[in-house]
Design a protein around this motif. Structure first.
Motif, PDB file in Angstrom:
ATOM      1  N   GLY A  24     -62.340 -33.469 -13.477  1.00  0.00           N
ATOM      2  CA  GLY A  24     -63.605 -34.031 -13.000  1.00  0.00           C
ATOM      3  C   GLY A  24     -64.086 -35.149 -13.907  1.00  0.00           C
ATOM      4  N   VAL A  25     -64.762 -36.120 -13.315  1.00  0.00           N
ATOM      5  CA  VAL A  25     -65.284 -37.257 -14.070  1.00  0.00           C
ATOM      6  C   VAL A  25     -66.730 -37.491 -13.648  1.00  0.00           C
ATOM      7  CG1 VAL A  25     -64.991 -39.682 -14.661  1.00  0.00           C
ATOM      8  CG2 VAL A  25     -62.984 -38.309 -14.101  1.00  0.00           C
ATOM      9  N   SER A  26     -67.642 -37.573 -14.604  1.00  0.00           N
ATOM     10  CA  SER A  26     -69.044 -37.812 -14.267  1.00  0.00           C
ATOM     11  C   SER A  26     -69.328 -39.311 -14.208  1.00  0.00           C
ATOM     12  CB  SER A  26     -69.974 -37.163 -15.295  1.00  0.00           C
ATOM     13  OG  SER A  26     -69.920 -37.857 -16.529  1.00  0.00           O
ATOM     14  N   LEU A  27     -70.343 -39.663 -13.439  1.00  0.00           N
ATOM     15  CA  LEU A  27     -70.727 -41.067 -13.357  1.00  0.00           C
ATOM     16  C   LEU A  27     -71.277 -41.558 -14.694  1.00  0.00           C
ATOM     17  CD1 LEU A  27     -72.346 -41.967  -9.926  1.00  0.00           C
ATOM     18  CD2 LEU A  27     -70.380 -42.984 -11.030  1.00  0.00           C
ATOM     19  N   ARG A  28     -71.932 -40.655 -15.427  1.00  0.00           N
ATOM     20  CA  ARG A  28     -72.416 -41.052 -16.756  1.00  0.00           C
ATOM     21  C   ARG A  28     -71.240 -41.478 -17.630  1.00  0.00           C
ATOM     22  NH1 ARG A  28     -76.877 -40.210 -19.775  1.00  0.00           N
ATOM     23  NH2 ARG A  28     -77.767 -38.673 -18.357  1.00  0.00           N
ATOM     24  N   TYR A  29     -70.163 -40.703 -17.570  1.00  0.00           N
ATOM     25  CA  TYR A  29     -68.983 -41.051 -18.367  1.00  0.00           C
ATOM     26  C   TYR A  29     -68.391 -42.374 -17.880  1.00  0.00           C
ATOM     27  CZ  TYR A  29     -64.342 -40.937 -20.417  1.00  0.00           C
ATOM     28  OH  TYR A  29     -63.204 -41.275 -21.110  1.00  0.00           O
ATOM     29  N   MET A  30     -68.325 -42.572 -16.551  1.00  0.00           N
ATOM     30  CA  MET A  30     -67.786 -43.822 -16.017  1.00  0.00           C
ATOM     31  C   MET A  30     -68.604 -45.014 -16.504  1.00  0.00           C
ATOM     32  SD  MET A  30     -66.672 -43.134 -12.080  1.00  0.00           S
ATOM     33  CE  MET A  30     -65.565 -41.807 -11.611  1.00  0.00           C
ATOM     34  N   MET A  31     -69.933 -44.841 -16.545  1.00  0.00           N
ATOM     35  CA  MET A  31     -70.787 -45.940 -17.006  1.00  0.00           C
ATOM     36  C   MET A  31     -70.576 -46.215 -18.490  1.00  0.00           C
ATOM     37  SD  MET A  31     -74.456 -45.735 -15.047  1.00  0.00           S
ATOM     38  CE  MET A  31     -74.870 -44.094 -15.602  1.00  0.00           C
ATOM     39  N   GLU A  32     -70.562 -45.146 -19.291  1.00  0.00           N
ATOM     40  CA  GLU A  32     -70.422 -45.331 -20.734  1.00  0.00           C
ATOM     41  C   GLU A  32     -69.055 -45.911 -21.076  1.00  0.00           C
ATOM     42  OE1 GLU A  32     -71.235 -41.464 -22.293  1.00  0.00           O
ATOM     43  OE2 GLU A  32     -73.415 -41.650 -22.055  1.00  0.00           O
ATOM     44  N   GLN A 172     -63.182 -48.087  -9.312  1.00  0.00           N
ATOM     45  CA  GLN A 172     -63.854 -48.308 -10.588  1.00  0.00           C
ATOM     46  C   GLN A 172     -62.924 -49.004 -11.573  1.00  0.00           C
ATOM     47  OE1 GLN A 172     -66.885 -48.071 -11.395  1.00  0.00           O
ATOM     48  NE2 GLN A 172     -66.993 -47.921 -13.628  1.00  0.00           N
ATOM     49  N   HIS A 173     -61.681 -48.541 -11.650  1.00  0.00           N
ATOM     50  CA  HIS A 173     -60.718 -49.166 -12.573  1.00  0.00           C
ATOM     51  C   HIS A 173     -60.471 -50.626 -12.195  1.00  0.00           C
ATOM     52  CE1 HIS A 173     -57.286 -49.496 -15.299  1.00  0.00           C
ATOM     53  NE2 HIS A 173     -56.654 -50.118 -14.305  1.00  0.00           N
ATOM     54  N   ILE A 186     -71.447 -52.133 -13.699  1.00  0.00           N
ATOM     55  CA  ILE A 186     -70.302 -51.629 -14.458  1.00  0.00           C
ATOM     56  C   ILE A 186     -69.284 -51.102 -13.458  1.00  0.00           C
ATOM     57  CG2 ILE A 186     -69.514 -49.951 -16.162  1.00  0.00           C
ATOM     58  CD1 ILE A 186     -72.355 -49.933 -17.311  1.00  0.00           C
ATOM     59  N   GLY A 187     -68.281 -51.894 -13.191  1.00  0.00           N
ATOM     60  CA  GLY A 187     -67.312 -51.507 -12.168  1.00  0.00           C
ATOM     61  C   GLY A 187     -67.976 -51.459 -10.798  1.00  0.00           C
ATOM     62  N   LEU A 188     -67.977 -50.260 -10.183  1.00  0.00           N
ATOM     63  CA  LEU A 188     -68.635 -50.077  -8.885  1.00  0.00           C
ATOM     64  C   LEU A 188     -70.074 -49.617  -9.028  1.00  0.00           C
ATOM     65  CD1 LEU A 188     -65.833 -48.229  -6.866  1.00  0.00           C
ATOM     66  CD2 LEU A 188     -66.361 -50.672  -6.872  1.00  0.00           C
ATOM     67  N   ILE A 189     -70.505 -49.362 -10.253  1.00  0.00           N
ATOM     68  CA  ILE A 189     -71.825 -48.770 -10.483  1.00  0.00           C
ATOM     69  C   ILE A 189     -72.827 -49.859 -10.845  1.00  0.00           C
ATOM     70  CG2 ILE A 189     -73.129 -47.074 -11.813  1.00  0.00           C
ATOM     71  CD1 ILE A 189     -70.323 -45.843 -12.523  1.00  0.00           C
ATOM     72  N   ASN A 190     -73.904 -49.934 -10.085  1.00  0.00           N
ATOM     73  CA  ASN A 190     -74.992 -50.854 -10.398  1.00  0.00           C
ATOM     74  C   ASN A 190     -76.052 -50.063 -11.151  1.00  0.00           C
ATOM     75  OD1 ASN A 190     -77.151 -52.623 -10.469  1.00  0.00           O
ATOM     76  ND2 ASN A 190     -76.799 -53.417  -8.398  1.00  0.00           N
TER      77      ASN A 190
END
Length: 367
Positions: A24-32, A172-173, A186-190
């Motif tokens: 599992g991967v959290s969005l917080r981790y993806m952002m950081e 995201q990558h 950040i990637g797909l995250i605004n």
């Protein structure tokens, strides 16, 4: 075409990798992690995906080989499932047998490859919907609904939720390679996404389809703080709001199309809470009968009177009829801890509550 020994070897690898547990991967981790897309971080991301994607893809390929209550043997869905399974097998083979990612050159080649994998799977949802729609028509003709039919909905929820995760990881990558990202993206995250702006864009597009279909469309009124922003995936929010607004427009339009009364607007209200951002889409389209409410999140149900022919030419988005808009919208909401609830008042209208969890440490669900 692969030789029999090669095909057997791939099948054995699929079984082996499909037995592994995804991460599992959290969005917080993806952002950081994505806030500093250095060559080292991109390399680490590619190395993670090189091991993670085959697990997720193999699990779905195995499920497509054993659909619930004998669906694998039904001609109505067999062709669709086979097409999708072949896509998953091709993608598994492409990623699994890609050489180890050791340097920037490897990483760039790997990124190009998974971009093609993502494109290969663009039509998974309509292709599966075709099989499900054909199954629905077959059951209507025979008037037979097999026992344990809930299994197909559980399978599709699990299948589509996993697809969202795979596409999010790849997207995201790939997006982290953008040399000039928009501020706050950040990637797909605004990190500063305006739900009001997304609601406006989704409303304009849904209203355009309503105008094309019926020749007219109800107004849409949007309420909320236009300066409010929060971190979220813009494409996910757009998809959910587009489906909800489209449903409301259709309900209102069909209820008032032969009426002399003023057509009431569809209302969108954005609320900023401590735990959730909640968006309500409210209409006066007559509501849904209480007997129909338990069915609205199943994949065989549609409120459309004349569902489109999925075998016919596809001219883009339609107002309704495929029966997967609401179920998949709820899966997108749940993907990072939110939810979608529908409350109906038959004879008046429907309120859809889209709850979006603020991006904390909650991980994506892993079916």
């Amino acid at each position: 075409m692969a030789s029999e020994p090669v095909a057997r070897a791939v099948a054995e690898e699929v079984v082996r990798w499909g037995s592994m547990k995804p991460t599992g991967v959290s969005l917080r981790y993806m952002m950081e992690f994505g806030s500093s897309p250095t060559q080292r971080n991109l390399l680490l991301s590619a190395q993670f995906l090189h091991k993670e994607l085959p697990i997720r893809i193999a699990r779905r390929a195995l499920e497509l080989d054993s659909l619930p209550f004998g669906l694998s043997n039904k001609p109505a869905i067999l062709k669709s499932a086979k097409n999708v399974r072949d896509w998953y097998l091709d993608s598994f083979r492409d990623i699994r047998y890609f050489p180890e990612v050791r340097n920037q050159s490897d990483e760039l080649a790997f990124t190009q490859m998974i971009k093609m994998v993502k494109v290969r799977h663009n039509n998974v949802v309509p292709t599966m919907a075709l099989g499900v729609q054909q199954l629905k028509n077959q059951l209507c003709r025979t008037r037979k609904v097999p026992s344990g039919f809930d299994e197909i909905h559980e399978f599709l929820d699990r299948f589509y939720l996993s697809r969202i995760g795979i596409r999010m990881l790849i997207g995201q990558h790939v997006a982290l390679h953008d040399p000039e990202p928009e501020p706050g993206v950040i990637g797909l995250i605004n990190t500063r996404l305006s739900p009001i702006q997304v609601a406006q864009a989704a409303s304009e597009d849904a209203r355009a389809i309503c105008l094309r279909t019926y020749g007219s469309a109800p107004d849409i009124n949007i309420y909320g703080d236009p300066t409010f922003t929060f971190p979220y995936v813009a494409s996910h929010l757009y998809l959910m709001l587009f489906e909800l607004v489209k449903n409301s427009l259709r309900a209102v339009q069909e209820r008032y199309m032969n009426s002399d009364k003023d057509v009431p607007p569809v209302r969108i209200i954005v609320a900023d809470g401590e735990e959730d951002v909640t968006i309500k889409v409210s209409d006066e389209g007559g509501g849904i009968p209480r007997s129909g409410l338990p069915k609205i999140f199943t994949h065989l149900y549609s409120t459309a009177k004349n569902p489109p022919d999925l075998d016919g030419p596809n001219e883009g988005a339609t107002m309704a009829g495929y029966g997967f808009g609401l179920p998949i919208s709820r899966l997108y909401a749940r993907y990072f801890g939110g939810d979608l609830q529908i409350i109906s008042m038959e004879g008046y209208g429907t309120d859809a509550y889209l709850h979006l969890s603020r991006l904390g440490d909650s991980e994506e669900p892993l079916p």
